[in-house]
Design a protein around this motif. Structure first.
Motif, PDB file in Angstrom:
ATOM      1  N   GLN A  25       0.851  -1.278  -0.006  1.00 34.40           N
ATOM      2  CA  GLN A  25      -0.066   0.068  -0.006  1.00 34.40           C
ATOM      3  C   GLN A  25       0.832   1.186   0.241  1.00 34.40           C
ATOM      4  O   GLN A  25       0.593   2.137  -0.938  1.00 34.40           O
ATOM      5  CB  GLN A  25      -1.063   0.157   1.145  1.00 34.40           C
ATOM      6  CG  GLN A  25      -1.916   1.213   1.388  1.00 34.40           C
ATOM      7  CD  GLN A  25      -2.735   1.238   2.295  1.00 34.40           C
ATOM      8  OE1 GLN A  25      -3.075   0.142   2.972  1.00 34.40           O
ATOM      9  NE2 GLN A  25      -3.615   2.324   2.601  1.00 34.40           N
ATOM     10  N   GLU A  29       0.693   4.198  -3.018  1.00 33.00           N
ATOM     11  CA  GLU A  29       0.901   5.502  -2.710  1.00 33.00           C
ATOM     12  C   GLU A  29       1.772   6.216  -3.108  1.00 33.00           C
ATOM     13  O   GLU A  29       1.657   7.578  -3.648  1.00 33.00           O
ATOM     14  CB  GLU A  29       0.343   5.595  -1.314  1.00 33.00           C
ATOM     15  CG  GLU A  29      -0.898   5.152  -0.719  1.00 33.00           C
ATOM     16  CD  GLU A  29      -1.238   4.881   0.774  1.00 33.00           C
ATOM     17  OE1 GLU A  29      -0.259   5.268   1.588  1.00 33.00           O
ATOM     18  OE2 GLU A  29      -2.382   5.083   1.160  1.00 33.00           O
ATOM     19  N   LEU A  35      -5.511   5.133  -2.081  1.00 32.34           N
ATOM     20  CA  LEU A  35      -6.190   3.911  -1.454  1.00 32.34           C
ATOM     21  C   LEU A  35      -6.676   4.152  -0.107  1.00 32.34           C
ATOM     22  O   LEU A  35      -6.061   4.773   0.864  1.00 32.34           O
ATOM     23  CB  LEU A  35      -5.210   2.562  -1.331  1.00 32.34           C
ATOM     24  CG  LEU A  35      -4.309   2.387  -2.500  1.00 32.34           C
ATOM     25  CD1 LEU A  35      -3.220   1.090  -2.018  1.00 32.34           C
ATOM     26  CD2 LEU A  35      -4.901   1.924  -3.573  1.00 32.34           C
ATOM     27  N   ASP A  37      -7.557   1.218   1.833  1.00 35.56           N
ATOM     28  CA  ASP A  37      -6.994   0.040   2.580  1.00 35.56           C
ATOM     29  C   ASP A  37      -6.591  -0.837   1.401  1.00 35.56           C
ATOM     30  O   ASP A  37      -6.894  -0.910   0.304  1.00 35.56           O
ATOM     31  CB  ASP A  37      -7.979  -0.620   3.199  1.00 35.56           C
ATOM     32  CG  ASP A  37      -7.630  -1.611   4.390  1.00 35.56           C
ATOM     33  OD1 ASP A  37      -6.432  -1.539   4.626  1.00 35.56           O
ATOM     34  OD2 ASP A  37      -8.288  -2.529   4.624  1.00 35.56           O
ATOM     35  N   LEU A  38      -5.567  -1.885   1.853  1.00 35.03           N
ATOM     36  CA  LEU A  38      -5.104  -3.064   1.068  1.00 35.03           C
ATOM     37  C   LEU A  38      -5.107  -4.110   1.845  1.00 35.03           C
ATOM     38  O   LEU A  38      -4.581  -3.992   3.007  1.00 35.03           O
ATOM     39  CB  LEU A  38      -4.012  -2.573   0.230  1.00 35.03           C
ATOM     40  CG  LEU A  38      -3.357  -3.637  -0.521  1.00 35.03           C
ATOM     41  CD1 LEU A  38      -4.095  -3.535  -1.804  1.00 35.03           C
ATOM     42  CD2 LEU A  38      -2.032  -3.268  -0.778  1.00 35.03           C
TER      43      LEU A  38
END
Length: 83
Positions: A25, A29, A35, A37-38
Motif C-alpha cells: 500500500q 501511494e 487507497l 485500505d489494502l
C-alpha cells in the motif's frame, strides 16, 4: 463423478497485522494511487472430482479448515466451478 475446480481464497482477518499489504500500500501511494485500505490474500485452486458442486465445496472447505487457513487469524472463501 464430475470434475470441478475449487478456488479457496485465504486472507488475514481485519485487525491482524498484514506487513505485506502495508508495504505494498505504501509503495502504491508513492506511485500516486489513492487507497483507503489494502489486504493481501493467498489463492489456492484445487482440481477435484465430486458427485456434485456441494460435495466439491464441502471438501474444499474441509481442506481450508484443516490446512490452508488458520481459523484464528484467517478468513477464507470457497468458490466452485465445473471444469
Amino acid at each position: 463423478m464430475t470434475a470441478y475446480t475449487a478456488t479457496v481464497t485465504v486472507r488475514l482477518k481485519r485487525g491482524v497485522l498484514d506487513p505485506e499489504a502495508e508495504t505494498t500500500q505504501q509503495a502504491l501511494e508513492r506511485l500516486g494511487f489513492e487507497l483507503s485500505d489494502l489486504r493481501s490474500a493467498d489463492r489456492f485452486e484445487v482440481d477435484l472430482d465430486a458427485a456434485d458442486a456441494d460435495e466439491a465445496a464441502d471438501r474444499a472447505d474441509e481442506m481450508a479448515e484443516r490446512l490452508l487457513a488458520n481459523p484464528t487469524i484467517h478468513d477464507y472463501d470457497v468458490a466452485v466451478a465445473e471444469r
